[in-house]
Design an enzyme around this catalytic site. Structure first.
Site, short mmCIF file in Angstrom:
data_model
loop_
_atom_site.label_atom_id
_atom_site.label_comp_id
_atom_site.label_asym_id
_atom_site.label_seq_id
_atom_site.Cartn_x
_atom_site.Cartn_y
_atom_site.Cartn_z
CG ASN A 11 5.64 7.84 -4.46
OD1 ASN A 11 4.92 8.85 -4.74
ND2 ASN A 11 5.88 6.98 -5.38
CG ASP A 13 2.24 8.36 -5.76
OD1 ASP A 13 2.76 8.91 -7.08
OD2 ASP A 13 2.30 6.87 -5.69
CG HIS A 14 0.63 8.72 -0.14
ND1 HIS A 14 -0.50 8.02 -0.69
CD2 HIS A 14 1.67 7.87 -0.71
CE1 HIS A 14 -0.26 7.08 -1.12
NE2 HIS A 14 0.55 6.52 -0.92
NE ARG A 22 -13.02 17.83 2.97
CZ ARG A 22 -13.24 18.79 3.92
NH1 ARG A 22 -13.30 20.08 3.40
NH2 ARG A 22 -12.99 18.93 5.40
CG HIS A 47 1.46 3.93 -8.50
ND1 HIS A 47 1.28 2.84 -8.06
CD2 HIS A 47 1.31 3.50 -10.15
CE1 HIS A 47 0.83 1.62 -8.52
NE2 HIS A 47 0.46 2.25 -9.73
NE ARG A 49 -3.20 1.76 -7.39
CZ ARG A 49 -1.98 0.44 -6.55
NH1 ARG A 49 -1.60 0.95 -6.18
NH2 ARG A 49 -2.94 -0.12 -6.43
NE ARG A 53 -6.29 3.33 -5.01
CZ ARG A 53 -5.58 1.58 -4.84
NH1 ARG A 53 -4.89 1.81 -3.60
NH2 ARG A 53 -6.16 0.85 -5.49
CG HIS A 54 -2.22 7.91 -5.25
ND1 HIS A 54 -1.81 7.24 -6.90
CD2 HIS A 54 -1.93 6.97 -4.67
CE1 HIS A 54 -0.78 6.75 -6.56
NE2 HIS A 54 -1.93 5.46 -5.29
CD GLU A 74 5.89 3.40 -8.41
OE1 GLU A 74 5.08 3.40 -7.75
OE2 GLU A 74 7.47 4.51 -7.72
CB THR A 104 0.28 0.57 -0.21
OG1 THR A 104 1.49 1.18 -1.68
CG2 THR A 104 0.90 -0.35 0.09
CB THR A 105 3.16 -1.39 -5.10
OG1 THR A 105 2.59 -0.39 -5.31
CG2 THR A 105 3.12 -2.39 -5.42
CD GLU A 155 11.90 1.65 -6.24
OE1 GLU A 155 12.18 2.05 -7.52
OE2 GLU A 155 11.09 1.75 -5.97
CG HIS A 198 6.09 -0.22 -0.70
ND1 HIS A 198 5.71 -0.33 0.30
CD2 HIS A 198 5.20 -0.17 -1.80
CE1 HIS A 198 4.69 -0.38 -0.06
NE2 HIS A 198 4.20 -0.11 -1.41
N GLY A 199 8.22 1.79 1.99
CA GLY A 199 7.76 1.47 3.57
C GLY A 199 9.19 2.24 4.03
CG HIS A 221 2.82 6.66 3.03
ND1 HIS A 221 3.14 6.10 4.78
CD2 HIS A 221 1.57 6.68 3.17
CE1 HIS A 221 1.98 6.55 5.77
NE2 HIS A 221 1.28 6.39 3.98
N1 PXP Z 1 8.70 1.82 -5.26
C1 PXP Z 1 7.55 2.08 -5.86
C2 PXP Z 1 8.13 1.02 -6.90
C3 PXP Z 1 6.33 2.05 -5.46
O1 PXP Z 1 5.30 1.32 -5.95
C4 PXP Z 1 6.17 2.83 -4.23
C5 PXP Z 1 5.09 3.13 -3.69
O2 PXP Z 1 4.24 3.47 -4.36
C6 PXP Z 1 6.93 3.16 -3.74
C7 PXP Z 1 8.53 2.78 -4.31
C8 PXP Z 1 7.19 3.95 -2.77
O3 PXP Z 1 6.44 3.81 -1.46
P1 PXP Z 1 6.50 4.86 -0.14
O4 PXP Z 1 5.17 5.01 -0.45
O5 PXP Z 1 6.20 3.33 0.94
O6 PXP Z 1 7.76 5.07 0.46
#
Ligand code: PXP
Length: 248
Positions: A11, A13-14, A22, A47, A49, A53-54, A74, A104-105, A155, A198-199, A221
């Site tokens: 992922n 996103d970050h 910036r 994702h 959103r 935001r990202h 996503e 976050t989600t 998921e 996630h996480g 992340h």
């Molecule tokens: N899976 C889903 C459905 C998510 O929404 C996210 C966060 O956007 C992730 C996985 C990845 O989570 P993390 O960024 O905490 O690894």
């Protein structure tokens, strides 16, 4: 690739979060996505959103153009996102809950109470060939509902397990892990493909990666954070190694 291969969706996103701090074009999430591909990612997750935001709309356009691995898009179950997904027809669409005020989600989608609405929402996405995944907690009621609405994939939200681990609450973490294990088996018995995410970190990934029913992990992340210290390619390579080791 063997049947036992556990796919890694990276992922990105970050990378966009840092770019947006910036307001310019650097660092570019597309460059990160291409590097992730080279480092062994089986897919890229992004994702879009509602508040952008990202990841931006342009990022999604770009990803659809440059990726050689599947995009897991996503999105929240809104009309706007459905239109975007129908236009791009990504390989996979993961429906996630979204609240503007959250960082976050935070939890899984409430499928059981929204069954009809969600069944109608995902039908056109399936019709154009997207694999529809539903992001849910390890809760039998939600899994049964996801199955009834016609999702092909669920998921499982690993956030509660990862938070408990990070806070040193090992008993809670064990309980959460048990629920994830049992619900992976249950979902698989219904014919659903099981993903998780996630996480997840190097410290938490292996017990989840060891569940034989889980086919894909989506991780963002931690990997983007770890890339600051060791670079994106080695950060992903180490996650890949841990996943393969857990898989035996
Ligand atoms: N899976 C889903 C459905 C998510 O929404 C996210 C966060 O956007 C992730 C996985 C990845 O989570 P993390 O960024 O905490 O690894």
């Amino acid at each position: 690739m063997s049947d036992n291969h556990l796919r890694l969706g990276v992922n990105i996103d970050h990378v966009a979060t840092v770019r947006n701090a910036r307001g310019g074009a650097y660092p570019d999430p597309l460059r990160a996505a291409k590097l992730a591909e080279e480092a062994g990612a089986d897919g890229i997750t992004a994702h879009l959103r509602e508040d952008r935001r990202h990841i931006s709309d342009d990022d999604i356009d770009g990803l659809m153009e440059v990726l050689s691995v599947p995009l897991n898009f996503e999105m929240a179950a809104t009309e706007e996102m459905q239109k975007i997904a129908l236009r791009h027809k990504p390989h996979a669409v993961c429906i996630v809950p979204e609240k503007r005020e959250e960082r976050t989600t935070e939890g899984g989608l409430e499928v059981a109470r929204e069954e009809n609405k969600l069944a109608h929402f995902i039908a056109p996405l399936r019709d154009v060939g997207c694999r529809v995944s539903i992001f849910i907690a390890a809760d039998q009621r939600q899994i049964e509902a996801a199955h009834r609405i016609g999702a092909e994939v669920i998921e499982l939200h690993t956030g509660a397990y990862c938070d408990a681990m990070a806070e040193g609450h090992t008993e809670v973490a064990e309980r959460e892990l048990d629920a994830l294990r049992q619900m992976s088996t249950f979902a698989h018995s219904l014919g659903l493909e099981v993903h998780a995410g996630h996480g997840l970190t190097y410290d938490t990934v292996q017990p989840v990666a060891a569940f034989p029913e889980v086919r894909e992990l989506n991780i963002g992340h931690f990997l983007i954070g770890e890339a600051i210290f060791r670079g994106l390619t080695p950060a992903i390579a180490e996650m890949r190694r841990l996943m393969d080791e857990a898989r035996g």
